[in-house]
Design a protein around this motif. Structure first.
Motif, mmCIF file in Angstrom:
data_model
loop_
_atom_site.group_PDB
_atom_site.id
_atom_site.type_symbol
_atom_site.label_atom_id
_atom_site.label_comp_id
_atom_site.label_asym_id
_atom_site.label_seq_id
_atom_site.Cartn_x
_atom_site.Cartn_y
_atom_site.Cartn_z
ATOM 1 N N ASN A 185 -34.605 -16.387 -1.282
ATOM 2 C CA ASN A 185 -35.150 -17.640 -1.794
ATOM 3 C C ASN A 185 -33.978 -18.561 -2.096
ATOM 4 O O ASN A 185 -33.073 -18.196 -2.857
ATOM 5 C CB ASN A 185 -35.957 -17.425 -3.065
ATOM 6 N N VAL A 186 -33.979 -19.739 -1.493
ATOM 7 C CA VAL A 186 -32.918 -20.720 -1.683
ATOM 8 C C VAL A 186 -33.586 -22.028 -2.078
ATOM 9 O O VAL A 186 -34.460 -22.511 -1.355
ATOM 10 C CB VAL A 186 -32.086 -20.897 -0.391
ATOM 11 N N ALA A 187 -33.184 -22.565 -3.245
ATOM 12 C CA ALA A 187 -33.859 -23.767 -3.725
ATOM 13 C C ALA A 187 -32.973 -24.581 -4.652
ATOM 14 O O ALA A 187 -32.217 -24.030 -5.449
ATOM 15 C CB ALA A 187 -35.132 -23.384 -4.484
ATOM 16 N N ALA A 188 -33.110 -25.897 -4.545
ATOM 17 C CA ALA A 188 -32.470 -26.832 -5.465
ATOM 18 C C ALA A 188 -33.587 -27.642 -6.115
ATOM 19 O O ALA A 188 -34.162 -28.512 -5.481
ATOM 20 C CB ALA A 188 -31.506 -27.751 -4.719
ATOM 21 N N LEU A 189 -33.909 -27.330 -7.350
ATOM 22 C CA LEU A 189 -35.019 -28.005 -8.021
ATOM 23 C C LEU A 189 -34.522 -29.040 -9.026
ATOM 24 O O LEU A 189 -34.770 -30.210 -8.875
ATOM 25 C CB LEU A 189 -35.925 -26.979 -8.708
ATOM 26 N N GLY A 190 -33.885 -28.594 -10.067
ATOM 27 C CA GLY A 190 -33.291 -29.514 -11.024
ATOM 28 C C GLY A 190 -34.246 -30.183 -11.976
ATOM 29 O O GLY A 190 -33.919 -31.216 -12.552
ATOM 30 N N ASN A 191 -35.415 -29.626 -12.190
ATOM 31 C CA ASN A 191 -36.347 -30.243 -13.130
ATOM 32 C C ASN A 191 -35.941 -29.995 -14.578
ATOM 33 O O ASN A 191 -36.189 -30.827 -15.439
ATOM 34 C CB ASN A 191 -37.762 -29.721 -12.903
ATOM 35 N N GLN A 192 -35.327 -28.859 -14.860
ATOM 36 C CA GLN A 192 -34.905 -28.553 -16.225
ATOM 37 C C GLN A 192 -33.416 -28.793 -16.433
ATOM 38 O O GLN A 192 -32.994 -29.101 -17.543
ATOM 39 C CB GLN A 192 -35.263 -27.109 -16.575
ATOM 40 N N VAL A 193 -32.633 -28.616 -15.376
ATOM 41 C CA VAL A 193 -31.190 -28.871 -15.415
ATOM 42 C C VAL A 193 -30.898 -29.911 -14.349
ATOM 43 O O VAL A 193 -31.043 -29.645 -13.158
ATOM 44 C CB VAL A 193 -30.380 -27.585 -15.135
ATOM 45 N N GLU A 232 -20.754 -35.388 -12.556
ATOM 46 C CA GLU A 232 -21.998 -36.165 -12.667
ATOM 47 C C GLU A 232 -22.786 -36.261 -11.372
ATOM 48 O O GLU A 232 -23.327 -37.327 -11.048
ATOM 49 C CB GLU A 232 -21.685 -37.558 -13.228
ATOM 50 N N VAL A 233 -22.913 -35.172 -10.646
ATOM 51 C CA VAL A 233 -23.729 -35.160 -9.431
ATOM 52 C C VAL A 233 -25.071 -34.523 -9.763
ATOM 53 O O VAL A 233 -25.129 -33.392 -10.240
ATOM 54 C CB VAL A 233 -23.027 -34.401 -8.285
ATOM 55 N N VAL A 234 -26.134 -35.279 -9.510
ATOM 56 C CA VAL A 234 -27.490 -34.833 -9.787
ATOM 57 C C VAL A 234 -28.252 -34.556 -8.491
ATOM 58 O O VAL A 234 -29.038 -33.620 -8.416
ATOM 59 C CB VAL A 234 -28.231 -35.900 -10.641
ATOM 60 N N GLU A 235 -28.020 -35.356 -7.480
ATOM 61 C CA GLU A 235 -28.755 -35.247 -6.213
ATOM 62 C C GLU A 235 -27.802 -34.918 -5.072
ATOM 63 O O GLU A 235 -26.629 -35.333 -5.082
ATOM 64 C CB GLU A 235 -29.477 -36.567 -5.903
ATOM 65 N N LEU A 236 -28.324 -34.243 -4.086
ATOM 66 C CA LEU A 236 -27.530 -33.853 -2.920
ATOM 67 C C LEU A 236 -26.891 -35.069 -2.246
ATOM 68 O O LEU A 236 -25.720 -35.037 -1.858
ATOM 69 C CB LEU A 236 -28.411 -33.092 -1.925
ATOM 70 N N PHE A 237 -27.628 -36.169 -2.147
ATOM 71 C CA PHE A 237 -27.110 -37.355 -1.457
ATOM 72 C C PHE A 237 -25.974 -38.034 -2.217
ATOM 73 O O PHE A 237 -25.305 -38.900 -1.685
ATOM 74 C CB PHE A 237 -28.224 -38.353 -1.142
ATOM 75 N N GLN A 238 -25.724 -37.634 -3.461
ATOM 76 C CA GLN A 238 -24.592 -38.179 -4.206
ATOM 77 C C GLN A 238 -23.266 -37.543 -3.802
ATOM 78 O O GLN A 238 -22.209 -38.054 -4.144
ATOM 79 C CB GLN A 238 -24.818 -38.024 -5.708
ATOM 80 N N SER A 270 -24.761 -27.355 -20.074
ATOM 81 C CA SER A 270 -24.848 -26.373 -21.162
ATOM 82 C C SER A 270 -25.938 -25.329 -20.921
ATOM 83 O O SER A 270 -25.784 -24.172 -21.294
ATOM 84 C CB SER A 270 -25.073 -27.077 -22.499
ATOM 85 N N ARG A 271 -27.022 -25.712 -20.284
ATOM 86 C CA ARG A 271 -28.100 -24.735 -20.008
ATOM 87 C C ARG A 271 -27.631 -23.704 -18.989
ATOM 88 O O ARG A 271 -27.935 -22.523 -19.125
ATOM 89 C CB ARG A 271 -29.338 -25.485 -19.502
ATOM 90 N N LEU A 272 -26.887 -24.149 -17.971
ATOM 91 C CA LEU A 272 -26.336 -23.198 -17.004
ATOM 92 C C LEU A 272 -25.313 -22.281 -17.677
ATOM 93 O O LEU A 272 -25.276 -21.079 -17.401
ATOM 94 C CB LEU A 272 -25.720 -23.923 -15.810
ATOM 95 N N GLN A 273 -24.504 -22.842 -18.565
ATOM 96 C CA GLN A 273 -23.542 -22.010 -19.304
ATOM 97 C C GLN A 273 -24.262 -20.939 -20.114
ATOM 98 O O GLN A 273 -23.827 -19.795 -20.184
ATOM 99 C CB GLN A 273 -22.698 -22.869 -20.246
ATOM 100 N N GLN A 274 -25.362 -21.315 -20.715
ATOM 101 C CA GLN A 274 -26.123 -20.420 -21.588
ATOM 102 C C GLN A 274 -26.825 -19.316 -20.798
ATOM 103 O O GLN A 274 -26.890 -18.176 -21.257
ATOM 104 C CB GLN A 274 -27.153 -21.260 -22.350
#
Length: 141
Positions: A78-86, A42-48, A6-10
């Motif tokens: 700048n290329v990054a996968a953080l995911g702390n908020q989403v 339901e994928v949260v991490e790259l290794f999933q 939902s945050r990405l949608q917003q």
């Protein structure tokens, strides 16, 4: 079934789909800032992601970064996968220029987002239509 957080949608505008990832435009006119989201449940991490999807994710990311660098005249990508908020796995691909609003610091939390105008969105879509070909499918506007 794939569902966008939902945050990405917003915070984003949908652009289209690569074979694996949905391409979104962050609704912040300070920077050409794009987000790739694998269309997997339901994928949260790259290794999933399985090995094939991991390769596709990196391929789509690097091809997009190269295309954006050339199309938008980046000084640095700048290329990054953080995911702390989403938590949903997503990759930020941001065009940086020496004259942008945050250079040389990170873009996160630097300025309040400045939403795109309809004309700006149309111009970005037009630019991307010239360079994103092959397996990329644009979403209806």
């Amino acid at each position: 079934m794939f569902a966008l957080d939902s945050r990405l949608q917003q915070d984003t505008l949908p652009i289209g789909d690569f074979p694996l990832c949905r391409l979104l435009l962050m609704n912040d006119a300070h920077y050409p800032w794009f987000v790739l989201v694998p269309r997997r449940e339901e994928v949260v991490e790259l290794f999933q992601l399985d090995a094939e999807d991991q390769r596709a994710f990196w391929q789509e990311t690097t091809e997009l970064a190269e295309t954006l660098k050339d199309t938008f005249g980046a000084d640095k990508m700048n290329v990054a996968a953080l995911g702390n908020q989403v938590a949903q796995l997503h990759m930020h691909v941001i065009v940086r220029r020496r004259d942008d609003a945050a250079w040389p610091t990170p873009v996160w939390g630097r300025h309040p987002a400045k939403p795109y105008t309809d004309a700006q969105i149309a111009a970005i879509r037009d630019k991307l239509r010239l360079v994103l070909t092959g397996d990329f499918r644009f979403m209806e506007e």
